[in-house]
Design a protein around this motif. Structure first.
Motif, short mmCIF file in Angstrom:
data_model
loop_
_atom_site.label_atom_id
_atom_site.label_comp_id
_atom_site.label_asym_id
_atom_site.label_seq_id
_atom_site.Cartn_x
_atom_site.Cartn_y
_atom_site.Cartn_z
N ALA A 119 152.08 8.81 44.43
CA ALA A 119 151.60 8.81 43.11
C ALA A 119 150.97 10.29 42.74
O ALA A 119 150.53 11.02 43.68
N ARG A 120 151.01 10.61 41.36
CA ARG A 120 150.23 11.43 40.91
C ARG A 120 149.24 10.97 40.02
O ARG A 120 149.42 10.36 39.24
N VAL A 121 147.87 11.54 40.17
CA VAL A 121 146.84 10.77 39.61
C VAL A 121 145.87 12.17 39.23
O VAL A 121 145.63 12.77 40.25
N HIS A 122 145.41 12.38 37.93
CA HIS A 122 144.72 13.62 37.65
C HIS A 122 145.32 14.92 37.89
O HIS A 122 144.53 15.78 38.51
N GLY A 123 146.57 14.94 38.15
CA GLY A 123 147.27 16.29 38.55
C GLY A 123 147.69 16.26 40.21
O GLY A 123 148.30 17.10 40.66
N SER A 124 146.85 15.65 41.22
CA SER A 124 146.91 15.62 42.36
C SER A 124 148.04 14.47 43.13
O SER A 124 148.07 13.21 42.21
N VAL A 125 148.61 14.64 44.15
CA VAL A 125 149.97 13.77 44.47
C VAL A 125 149.12 13.16 45.76
O VAL A 125 148.54 13.87 46.43
N HIS A 126 149.18 11.94 45.75
CA HIS A 126 148.75 11.29 46.92
C HIS A 126 149.73 10.26 47.47
O HIS A 126 150.54 9.89 46.93
N ALA A 127 149.62 10.00 48.85
CA ALA A 127 150.49 9.00 49.56
C ALA A 127 149.69 7.93 50.49
O ALA A 127 148.96 8.18 51.20
N VAL A 128 149.99 6.77 50.03
CA VAL A 128 149.50 5.71 50.95
C VAL A 128 150.49 4.84 51.47
O VAL A 128 151.72 4.86 51.15
N ASP A 129 150.13 3.70 52.38
CA ASP A 129 151.04 2.76 52.83
C ASP A 129 151.77 2.07 51.46
O ASP A 129 150.97 1.76 50.73
N GLY A 130 152.93 1.59 51.75
CA GLY A 130 153.60 1.17 50.71
C GLY A 130 153.61 -0.32 50.69
O GLY A 130 154.00 -0.91 49.86
N GLU A 141 141.38 -4.81 54.49
CA GLU A 141 141.65 -3.79 55.09
C GLU A 141 142.04 -2.56 54.32
O GLU A 141 143.19 -2.75 53.54
N PRO A 142 141.64 -1.35 54.46
CA PRO A 142 142.22 -0.09 53.76
C PRO A 142 143.64 0.19 54.00
O PRO A 142 144.11 -0.29 55.04
N LEU A 143 144.21 0.77 52.94
CA LEU A 143 145.61 1.48 53.33
C LEU A 143 145.41 2.79 54.19
O LEU A 143 144.50 3.60 53.91
N SER A 144 146.61 2.93 55.10
CA SER A 144 146.49 4.50 55.70
C SER A 144 146.81 5.24 54.64
O SER A 144 147.61 5.08 53.69
N VAL A 145 146.32 6.64 54.77
CA VAL A 145 146.57 7.67 54.01
C VAL A 145 147.39 8.76 54.48
O VAL A 145 146.92 8.92 55.85
N TYR A 146 148.13 9.51 53.72
CA TYR A 146 148.80 10.28 54.40
C TYR A 146 148.67 11.97 53.77
O TYR A 146 148.71 11.76 52.45
N SER A 147 148.63 12.83 54.40
CA SER A 147 148.44 14.19 54.03
C SER A 147 149.79 14.56 53.06
O SER A 147 150.68 14.24 53.76
N TYR A 202 152.28 -9.28 52.91
CA TYR A 202 153.37 -8.45 52.83
C TYR A 202 153.95 -8.21 51.27
O TYR A 202 154.34 -9.18 50.65
N SER A 203 153.67 -7.36 50.58
CA SER A 203 154.14 -6.97 49.38
C SER A 203 154.44 -5.30 49.06
O SER A 203 153.57 -4.66 49.46
N GLU A 204 155.32 -5.18 48.34
CA GLU A 204 155.72 -3.76 48.23
C GLU A 204 154.58 -3.13 46.83
O GLU A 204 154.99 -3.80 45.89
N LEU A 205 153.87 -2.26 47.12
CA LEU A 205 153.15 -1.90 46.20
C LEU A 205 153.41 -1.10 45.10
O LEU A 205 152.85 -1.04 43.99
N VAL A 206 154.86 -0.55 45.42
CA VAL A 206 155.41 0.16 44.38
C VAL A 206 155.72 -0.66 42.97
O VAL A 206 155.95 -0.23 42.00
N ASP A 207 155.75 -2.26 43.28
CA ASP A 207 155.92 -3.05 42.33
C ASP A 207 154.97 -3.44 41.77
O ASP A 207 154.91 -4.49 40.73
N GLY A 208 153.68 -3.13 42.13
CA GLY A 208 152.28 -3.29 41.26
C GLY A 208 151.89 -2.12 40.29
O GLY A 208 152.90 -1.73 39.69
N GLU A 209 150.93 -2.17 39.81
CA GLU A 209 150.49 -1.06 38.69
C GLU A 209 149.50 -0.28 39.08
O GLU A 209 148.74 -0.29 40.30
#
Length: 113
Positions: A42-53, A95-101, A59-66
């Motif tokens: 996702a892009r937020v405030h110009g920066s791109v971020h990646a987390v567990d989906g 539990e937090p989501l894993s974050v990816y560089s 079990y729920s696909e976060l891309v279907d969220g908001e």
């Protein structure tokens, strides 16, 4: 160095091509696969971020969220995660989501893994 398999090698770190920069607009998110992992990019405030989906609570696909500002809401029980660091902002998840560089370079988005 970029190789023909769609990966970017920086020192000991390997990054996988996941999207073009113009395919992830401000405030938007997409689902990608890196190896065997499903991620949300996702892009937020110009920066791109990646987390567990997949939500860490159930079990729920976060891309279907908001995505509202930096808060990623699960569509199942409305847990909220900070897209920037994966932390839980609001339960029921604990539990937090894993974050990816992420590297955005010359119109391409690369995720470590």
């Amino acid at each position: 160095m970029i190789n023909q398999a769609g990966s970017l090698q920086l020192g000991d770190s390997k990054y996988t091509f996941v999207a073009t920069s113009d395919s992830v607009e401000e405030g938007e998110m997409i689902e990608v696969t890196v190896g065997k992992e499903t991620l949300v990019v996702a892009r937020v405030h110009g920066s791109v971020h990646a987390v567990d989906g997949i939500c860490s609570h159930a079990y729920s696909e976060l891309v279907d969220g908001e995505l509202e500002d930096h808060c990623l809401y699960c569509p199942l029980h409305f847990a909220c995660f900070d897209i920037r660091d994966g932390s839980v902002v609001e339960g029921p998840a604990d539990e937090p989501l894993s974050v990816y560089s992420v590297i955005e370079l010359d119109g391409f988005i690369w995720v470590k893994g």
